[in-house]
Design a protein around this motif. Structure first.
Motif, PDB file in Angstrom:
ATOM      1  N   SER A 149       0.818  -1.211   0.000  1.00  0.00           N
ATOM      2  CA  SER A 149       0.000   0.000   0.000  1.00  0.00           C
ATOM      3  C   SER A 149       0.854   1.266   0.000  1.00  0.00           C
ATOM      4  CB  SER A 149      -0.926   0.011   1.223  1.00  0.00           C
ATOM      5  OG  SER A 149      -1.868  -1.030   1.152  1.00  0.00           O
ATOM      6  N   GLU A 150       2.080   1.125   0.446  1.00  0.00           N
ATOM      7  CA  GLU A 150       2.979   2.279   0.464  1.00  0.00           C
ATOM      8  C   GLU A 150       3.303   2.738  -0.950  1.00  0.00           C
ATOM      9  OE1 GLU A 150       6.415   1.288   2.733  1.00  0.00           O
ATOM     10  OE2 GLU A 150       5.297   0.888   4.573  1.00  0.00           O
ATOM     11  N   ALA A 151       3.332   1.773  -1.898  1.00  0.00           N
ATOM     12  CA  ALA A 151       3.628   2.110  -3.288  1.00  0.00           C
ATOM     13  C   ALA A 151       2.363   2.277  -4.121  1.00  0.00           C
ATOM     14  CB  ALA A 151       4.509   1.028  -3.913  1.00  0.00           C
ATOM     15  N   ASN A 152       1.278   1.624  -3.698  1.00  0.00           N
ATOM     16  CA  ASN A 152       0.019   1.696  -4.441  1.00  0.00           C
ATOM     17  C   ASN A 152      -1.142   1.649  -3.452  1.00  0.00           C
ATOM     18  OD1 ASN A 152      -2.127   1.530  -6.180  1.00  0.00           O
ATOM     19  ND2 ASN A 152      -1.417  -0.298  -7.264  1.00  0.00           N
ATOM     20  N   GLN A 153      -1.799   2.762  -3.290  1.00  0.00           N
ATOM     21  CA  GLN A 153      -2.872   2.907  -2.308  1.00  0.00           C
ATOM     22  C   GLN A 153      -4.014   1.937  -2.573  1.00  0.00           C
ATOM     23  OE1 GLN A 153      -4.107   6.957  -1.887  1.00  0.00           O
ATOM     24  NE2 GLN A 153      -5.760   6.485  -0.452  1.00  0.00           N
ATOM     25  N   LEU A 154      -4.116   1.426  -3.798  1.00  0.00           N
ATOM     26  CA  LEU A 154      -5.189   0.508  -4.152  1.00  0.00           C
ATOM     27  C   LEU A 154      -5.185  -0.733  -3.255  1.00  0.00           C
ATOM     28  CD1 LEU A 154      -7.398   0.464  -6.376  1.00  0.00           C
ATOM     29  CD2 LEU A 154      -5.916  -1.080  -7.664  1.00  0.00           C
ATOM     30  N   PHE A 155      -3.998  -1.155  -2.807  1.00  0.00           N
ATOM     31  CA  PHE A 155      -3.907  -2.357  -1.979  1.00  0.00           C
ATOM     32  C   PHE A 155      -4.602  -2.177  -0.631  1.00  0.00           C
ATOM     33  CE2 PHE A 155      -0.805  -3.455  -5.105  1.00  0.00           C
ATOM     34  CZ  PHE A 155      -0.776  -4.844  -5.117  1.00  0.00           C
ATOM     35  N   SER A 156      -4.702  -0.931  -0.185  1.00  0.00           N
ATOM     36  CA  SER A 156      -5.376  -0.693   1.096  1.00  0.00           C
ATOM     37  C   SER A 156      -6.854  -1.065   1.029  1.00  0.00           C
ATOM     38  CB  SER A 156      -5.218   0.769   1.520  1.00  0.00           C
ATOM     39  OG  SER A 156      -5.865   1.638   0.593  1.00  0.00           O
ATOM     40  N   CYS A 157      -7.399  -1.161  -0.197  1.00  0.00           N
ATOM     41  CA  CYS A 157      -8.812  -1.516  -0.358  1.00  0.00           C
ATOM     42  C   CYS A 157      -9.106  -2.921   0.143  1.00  0.00           C
ATOM     43  CB  CYS A 157      -9.214  -1.434  -1.836  1.00  0.00           C
ATOM     44  SG  CYS A 157      -9.249   0.224  -2.515  1.00  0.00           S
ATOM     45  N   ILE A 158      -8.148  -3.822   0.011  1.00  0.00           N
ATOM     46  CA  ILE A 158      -8.412  -5.209   0.408  1.00  0.00           C
ATOM     47  C   ILE A 158      -7.942  -5.508   1.829  1.00  0.00           C
ATOM     48  CG2 ILE A 158      -8.294  -6.045  -1.973  1.00  0.00           C
ATOM     49  CD1 ILE A 158      -5.501  -7.179  -1.307  1.00  0.00           C
ATOM     50  N   ARG A 159      -7.270  -4.554   2.461  1.00  0.00           N
ATOM     51  CA  ARG A 159      -6.729  -4.807   3.802  1.00  0.00           C
ATOM     52  C   ARG A 159      -7.820  -5.175   4.807  1.00  0.00           C
ATOM     53  NH1 ARG A 159      -5.405  -3.203   8.915  1.00  0.00           N
ATOM     54  NH2 ARG A 159      -3.187  -3.226   9.474  1.00  0.00           N
TER      55      ARG A 159
END
Length: 242
Positions: free
Chosen positions: A166-176
């Motif tokens: 998520s640090e490089a791509n905020q999109l990953f925070s969506c699945i956290r």
């Protein structure tokens, strides 16, 4: 979140995100399925109603309750303001980008369906001739305890990976939140059930010792009664020659 904020819908990033999510789900499914297999193997071996009931309850939680938890989590997230497609909408990226996000969300929904596509079936085990030993229940307790440890470790691993990406791509925070909640649901569900079976081996051992003591006392009483009855000569003919 450290670093600059960035949302990247590059195809490679999409594949990476879906792989992260499916890997997390598959590991949970494999660990849970492995637990069910171990319990069912014990169930078939011991033919003991207590083990049958606990195994069946664990299986029902896996194929029904856990699936419902995951489906509910997904629906809540998809309809929220922080779903993937809503975040893309808010970034003014256009309809095509929003459709890409919705496709990714659809892949996540498919991953949930795939996880439960071939669930284990309950076994029909005759418990009329059980092999009753406290050690067998201890083995059952240990299987569940080991599973909970694996779930906790996997949860930390995947949430950590998601935070890093998520640090490089905020999109990953969506699945956290969804991954974390899914693991937490599995852990909490089995932890609650484990709490109900914790110590049952000691309870059985104590009950069996109490039964043994009661049986010893009963045997002693029966022995004395038999001794007294055997020594009773009232019905034996008296012989008096003189």
């Amino acid at each position: 979140m450290a670093g600059k904020q960035k949302i990247n819908l590059d195809p490679n990033e999409q594949k990476k995100l879906i792989k992260m999510y499916t890997d997390a789900l598959q590991e949970l499914a494999q660990d849970t399925g492995s637990l069910i297999k171990k319990l069912q193997a014990l169930q078939q071996k011991e033919k003991y109603k207590v083990i049958n009931d606990i195994t069946d309850a664990a299986l029902i939680f896996y194929v029904q309750d856990l699936k419902n938890i995951m489906t509910k989590n997904y629906e809540t997230w998809y309809n929220s303001e922080v779903s993937m497609h809503r975040i893309i909408e808010g970034s003014m990226s256009g309809e095509n980008a929003v459709n890409t996000a919705k496709k990714l969300e659809g892949n996540i929904a498919s991953a949930i369906i795939d996880m439960f596509a071939a669930p284990p079936s309950p076994l029909s085990v005759d418990d009329s001739n059980p092999n009753i030993e406290p050690e067998k229940l201890k083995e059952l307790e240990e299987h569940i305890k080991s599973y909970l440890k694996k779930v906790s470790e996997a949860q930390k691993k995947y949430v950590g990976k998601i935070d890093k990406d998520s640090e490089a791509n905020q999109l990953f925070s969506c699945i956290r939140g969804h991954v974390n909640a899914t693991y937490q649901g599995a852990f909490s569900g089995f932890h609650a059930r484990a709490g109900q079976v914790a110590g049952i081996s000691e309870e059985l051992r104590t009950a069996m010792k109490n039964q043994e003591s009661a049986l010893e006392a009963l045997n002693a009483t029966i022995s004395k009664t038999s001794e007294a009855l055997g020594a009773n000569t009232d019905s034996f003919p008296k012989v008096d020659f003189f």
